[in-house]
Design a protein around this motif. Structure first.
Motif, PDB file in Angstrom:
ATOM      1  N   LYS A  58      -0.138   1.059   2.655  1.00  0.00           N
ATOM      2  CA  LYS A  58       1.294   2.112   3.547  1.00  0.00           C
ATOM      3  C   LYS A  58       1.993   1.316   3.591  1.00  0.00           C
ATOM      4  O   LYS A  58       2.921   1.629   3.597  1.00  0.00           O
ATOM      5  CB  LYS A  58       0.359   2.113   4.647  1.00  0.00           C
ATOM      6  CG  LYS A  58       1.035   2.700   5.751  1.00  0.00           C
ATOM      7  CD  LYS A  58       0.033   3.160   7.451  1.00  0.00           C
ATOM      8  CE  LYS A  58       0.984   4.269   8.296  1.00  0.00           C
ATOM      9  NZ  LYS A  58       0.253   4.223  10.012  1.00  0.00           N
TER      10      LYS A  58
ATOM     11  N   GLY B  57       3.126  -0.667   0.924  1.00  0.00           N
ATOM     12  CA  GLY B  57       3.299  -0.963   0.075  1.00  0.00           C
ATOM     13  C   GLY B  57       3.535   0.547  -0.643  1.00  0.00           C
ATOM     14  O   GLY B  57       4.770   0.582  -1.908  1.00  0.00           O
ATOM     15  N   GLY B  58       3.525   1.497   0.218  1.00  0.00           N
ATOM     16  CA  GLY B  58       3.972   2.419   0.079  1.00  0.00           C
ATOM     17  C   GLY B  58       2.819   3.237  -1.201  1.00  0.00           C
ATOM     18  O   GLY B  58       3.110   4.601  -1.655  1.00  0.00           O
ATOM     19  N   HIS B  59       1.843   2.528  -1.661  1.00  0.00           N
ATOM     20  CA  HIS B  59       1.496   3.317  -3.213  1.00  0.00           C
ATOM     21  C   HIS B  59       0.154   4.079  -2.372  1.00  0.00           C
ATOM     22  O   HIS B  59      -0.233   3.972  -1.688  1.00  0.00           O
ATOM     23  CB  HIS B  59       0.677   2.278  -4.115  1.00  0.00           C
ATOM     24  CG  HIS B  59       1.369   1.525  -4.746  1.00  0.00           C
ATOM     25  ND1 HIS B  59       2.651   1.867  -5.333  1.00  0.00           N
ATOM     26  CD2 HIS B  59       2.543  -0.161  -4.098  1.00  0.00           C
ATOM     27  CE1 HIS B  59       3.555   0.494  -5.422  1.00  0.00           C
ATOM     28  NE2 HIS B  59       3.321  -0.166  -4.782  1.00  0.00           N
TER      29      HIS B  59
END
Lengths: 218, 254
Positions: A213, A215-217
């Motif tokens: 969440k 890191g967005g990955h």
């Protein structure tokens, strides 16, 4: 009978416990997704109908559902195998809880996600499948692992409708050896051995998702 | 508050708003709004918060339902039939205050989603289109990143590129810089100014009066759900006709 012998008898029921668990998931996961989504996306009578179905499975005692489906349905001409009854009842009961995790996860998304999807011309279903669900599924994972543990523990009840799971085996050992203490100690230990790794799995998934969440990955 | 719009049907109008009303329960949120946006025209809507600016432009692409009146967008009646709205949304782009990028998709995937799923064009072609518009908003190098890895200003520019990919006839901007830090506002406004220069039709809710002065053909000032004043920027900023507009401007420009 040594404690190890007791354990080995108990674990001879593991296959049935595992089978009940997996078949229950086959009922419970689709039920949770479909009814959670229905509650989230529909309004009016359709939403009411979904809510009634969910609440029926959530608010009935599992043991009574098992007895009713196993003993009462044949009176109405519908005979189900013990394994089917077990999977259906346990699966839909846990699926009822799961549906609320699905609905809550979808509701917790920023409404802007839905709006951005609709504003670019996606259909409602595309918006759900491509934008809302993929994000909501991540939020559901911890709850789903918890429910899986609940389900494994809940399978102990199926011994009451003749299925020879680990609990059933423990009961027979207790009767055979007149030593219920070691039989049930062994049974307790056995469920712990199965469920504890699941809690660890749950926590590591939660950690991975938390990192993702940030890191967005995915 | 009575906007006397004569019934001359402006064939050039790409968005036609006629006698629009909206109620939230007893609250009268939009009061008899009529507004035409001509092809290529840039309109800035301003006004105090709660005046109905956002509600108005959200009615244009159907994100809000209106109660009375009618809206035509590129000739289509905005009537809340989902198939009609989908057609309209393909021609009307929208940029949101909070960007509303999809956090689980990369920048490139954000931009190609509607192209592949709505326009059904092949992925390779969609990527080319997206890359073109990412270059245009001056972030060609971030396609493989996730939105959370970008600054707010970059995210909003991606959102603009995402919208442009559909080659909309009209762009709606709903306070596009209100959620940005001051130093990022400029980069977003520059992109918007560039778009305006290239002839994009824009309907923009914003508090950026410098942008309004520079870019807008008309300023629409709203208060309490109604259009109070509609004027070219020189006139609006130089000599606003209404007391309410002058008060708003004095608070804004100090």
């Amino acid at each position: 009978m040594s404690f190890l012998d007791v354990l080995s008898v108990i674990w001879s029921g593991f296959g049935v416990t595992a089978e009940v668990t997996l078949l229950s998931l086959a009922y419970g996961v689709p039920f949770a997704l479909i009814f959670g989504i229905l509650q989230f996306t529909t309004q009016g009578w359709c939403r009411h109908a979904a809510t009634i179905v969910i609440e029926f499975w959530r608010s009935s005692p599992v043991i009574i559902l098992l007895f009713v489906f196993y003993y009462a349905l044949p009176l109405a001409g519908l005979t189900l195998q013990a394994m089917s009854v077990a999977a259906l009842v346990l699966g839909l009961n846990i699926g009822g809880y799961g549906s609320q995790a699905v609905r809550a996860a979808l509701q917790s998304l920023d409404r802007g996600q839905y709006e951005a999807g609709m504003a670019m011309g996606l259909t409602r279903i595309q918006t759900l499948m491509l934008i809302e669900l993929p994000q909501a599924l991540k939020a559901m994972v911890p709850t789903f692992v918890n429910l899986l543990i609940q389900l494994v523990k809940g399978t102990a009840l199926v011994s009451l409708i003749t299925l020879a799971d680990m609990t059933y085996k423990a009961k027979s050992v207790a009767q055979m050896t007149f030593d219920p203490a070691s039989a049930y100690m062994g049974l307790l230990l056995s469920y712990f051995i199965i469920c504890y790794p699941l809690t660890i799995l749950g926590r590591s998934l939660e950690r991975r998702l938390a990192v993702a969440k940030e890191g967005g990955h995915v | 508050m009575t906007q006397e719009h004569d019934a001359k049907s402006d064939d050039d109008a790409i968005v036609q708003i006629r006698n629009l009303h909206k109620w939230y329960g007893p609250f009268h949120a939009l009061k008899n709004i009529s507004l035409d946006v001509r092809r290529g025209e840039k309109i800035v809507i301003c006004g105090p918060s709660g005046s109905g600016k956002s509600t108005l432009i959200r009615c244009v692409n159907g994100l809000e339902r209106y109660s009375e009146g009618r809206i035509l967008a590129n000739g289509h009646l905005v009537d809340h039939r989902s198939d009609h709205l989908r057609l309209i949304c393909q021609e009307v782009g929208m940029v949101f205050q909070h960007f509303n990028l999809f956090p689980h998709l990369t920048v490139m995937e954000n931009c190609t989603l509607a192209l592949t799923r709505v326009r059904k064009i092949p992925k390779a072609e969609a990527i080319e289109v997206a890359q073109h518009f990412l270059e245009r908003v001056r972030i060609p190098e971030h396609g493989n990143k996730y939105p959370s890895q970008l600054s707010g200003g970059q995210q909003q520019r991606v959102a603009i590129a995402r919208s442009l990919c559909m080659r909309p006839k009209v762009m709606l901007f709903d306070e596009p810089t209100s959620a940005l830090d001051p130093e990022m506002i400029k980069e977003v406004l520059e992109v918007m100014t560039g778009l305006a220069r290239e002839g994009m039709t824009m309907l923009c809710v914003t508090h950026e009066m410098g942008f309004a002065r520079e870019v807008a053909d008309r300023i629409v000032f709203m208060d309490a759900g109604a259009i109070v004043e509609e004027a070219p920027p020189e006139e609006f900023f130089g000599a606003a006709k209404h007391e309410r507009s002058r008060k708003f401007l004095s608070q804004l420009l100090h």
